[in-house]
Design an enzyme around this catalytic site. Structure first.
Site, PDB file in Angstrom:
ATOM      1  N   GLY A  14       0.762  -1.248   0.000  1.00  0.00           N
ATOM      2  CA  GLY A  14       0.000   0.000   0.000  1.00  0.00           C
ATOM      3  C   GLY A  14       0.785   1.287   0.000  1.00  0.00           C
ATOM      4  O   GLY A  14       0.323   2.292   0.536  1.00  0.00           O
ATOM      5  N   ASN A 100      -6.414   2.548 -12.726  1.00  0.00           N
ATOM      6  CA  ASN A 100      -5.343   1.691 -12.212  1.00  0.00           C
ATOM      7  C   ASN A 100      -3.996   2.350 -12.467  1.00  0.00           C
ATOM      8  O   ASN A 100      -3.835   3.065 -13.466  1.00  0.00           O
ATOM      9  CB  ASN A 100      -5.379   0.330 -12.938  1.00  0.00           C
ATOM     10  CG  ASN A 100      -4.253  -0.598 -12.495  1.00  0.00           C
ATOM     11  OD1 ASN A 100      -4.029  -0.803 -11.312  1.00  0.00           O
ATOM     12  ND2 ASN A 100      -3.503  -1.121 -13.476  1.00  0.00           N
ATOM     13  N   HIS A 102      -0.006   1.480 -13.192  1.00  0.00           N
ATOM     14  CA  HIS A 102       0.858   0.380 -13.640  1.00  0.00           C
ATOM     15  C   HIS A 102       2.289   0.905 -13.762  1.00  0.00           C
ATOM     16  O   HIS A 102       2.501   1.994 -14.307  1.00  0.00           O
ATOM     17  CB  HIS A 102       0.389  -0.156 -14.991  1.00  0.00           C
ATOM     18  CG  HIS A 102       1.168  -1.340 -15.469  1.00  0.00           C
ATOM     19  ND1 HIS A 102       0.972  -2.606 -14.974  1.00  0.00           N
ATOM     20  CD2 HIS A 102       2.157  -1.432 -16.394  1.00  0.00           C
ATOM     21  CE1 HIS A 102       1.808  -3.450 -15.568  1.00  0.00           C
ATOM     22  NE2 HIS A 102       2.551  -2.752 -16.423  1.00  0.00           N
TER      23      HIS A 102
HETATM   24  C1  GRF Z   1       3.128  -0.639  -7.708  1.00  0.00           C
HETATM   25  O1  GRF Z   1       4.310  -0.603  -8.468  1.00  0.00           O
HETATM   26  C2  GRF Z   1       1.958  -0.553  -8.635  1.00  0.00           C
HETATM   27  O2  GRF Z   1       2.186   0.134  -9.843  1.00  0.00           O
HETATM   28  C3  GRF Z   1       1.724  -1.964  -8.969  1.00  0.00           C
HETATM   29  O3  GRF Z   1       1.961  -2.664  -7.776  1.00  0.00           O
HETATM   30  C4  GRF Z   1       2.923  -1.978  -7.020  1.00  0.00           C
HETATM   31  C5  GRF Z   1       2.282  -1.930  -5.657  1.00  0.00           C
HETATM   32  O4  GRF Z   1       2.723  -1.052  -4.847  1.00  0.00           O
HETATM   33  N1  GRF Z   1       0.400  -2.214  -9.500  1.00  0.00           N
HETATM   34  P1  GRF Z   1       2.025  -0.677  -3.432  1.00  0.00           P
HETATM   35  O5  GRF Z   1       1.230  -1.861  -2.916  1.00  0.00           O
HETATM   36  O6  GRF Z   1       1.136   0.492  -3.704  1.00  0.00           O
HETATM   37  O7  GRF Z   1       3.179  -0.347  -2.567  1.00  0.00           O
END
Ligand code: GRF
Length: 216
Positions: A14, A100, A102
């Site tokens: 998170g 989302n 990415h």
């Molecule tokens: C991030 O790099 C996001 O782009 C991807 O998963 C990772 C998760 O990060 N989908 P977090 O859980 O917000 O630290």
């Protein structure tokens, strides 16, 4: 202006959620109304608890009705490290209200199985000089919905997947809150929005700053 309620969907630690919580802390434009996880025991819940934000654990992330109910009164649904596909029936009900983030410049290095370290390993293996972060609308397929905003991150010759992931994540933490604020400022339009770089920031530094057209 009543802050736009935002539901954040998570599956992991998170840090993007934390970036949203910090950026929206005293915002009059948007607020994190609830945090929804694809399973129990996610690290992101500790961040939600500290911020006093209610949490929900999905029992079946494939169930469209449960996903829509979990979003509650949120006008905007943000997938921040959420690893499950949003069921098509839920996408249809929430069209243009689910986004989302990415960690690559889609459409490259996206799709089923392309998440976390694998993305950065694929970027390094391909030899591209630029990667970055993408915020896009969610549709029926992984990482395919219309792009809202992107920010580039140069790949360095000595990069490992860890060092690259860290620099991309830093950009994600600035890009995602800016997109959420911009969409909320626009009232979460029921049609796709594209955000562009403001001024010459794109050129001078990898510090994201996006704006929708001219000041309105
Ligand atoms: C991030 O790099 C996001 O782009 C991807 O998963 C990772 C998760 O990060 N989908 P977090 O859980 O917000 O630290």
């Amino acid at each position: 202006m009543t802050p736009v309620p935002v539901a954040v969907l998570v599956s992991g630690g998170g840090t993007n959620l934390q970036a949203l919580l910090d950026a929206l802390d005293d915002s009059r434009v948007a607020r994190v109304a609830r945090v929804v996880a694809s399973g129990a025991g996610v690290g992101a819940f500790e961040r939600a608890r500290r911020a006093g934000v209610p949490t929900v654990v999905l029992t079946d992330p494939e169930d469209p009705a449960e996903v829509v109910t979990a979003a509650g009164d949120a006008r905007l649904v943000v997938l921040a490290g959420y690893l499950k596909r949003i069921p098509p029936a839920a996408v249809a009900q929430l069209r243009w209200r689910v986004i989302n983030i990415h960690p690559a410049l889609l459409p490259a290095f996206g799709g089923p199985g392309m998440y976390g370290r694998r993305v950065h390993e694929a970027v390094l293996a391909s030899g591209v000089a630029l990667t970055g972060a993408t915020v896009h609308y969610v549709d029926e397929e992984y990482d395919r919905g219309p792009i809202i905003a992107q920010w580039p991150v140069p790949v360095r010759p000595d990069d490992t997947s860890d060092t690259l992931a860290a620099r991309v994540l830093a950009v994600e933490h600035r890009l995602l809150p800016q997109v959420v604020v911009e969409l909320a400022r626009l009232g979460v339009p029921d049609k796709p929005v594209r955000l562009g770089a403001s001024g010459s920031a794109f050129v001078v530094a990898d510090q994201p700053s996006v704006r929708f057209g001219d000041d309105r």
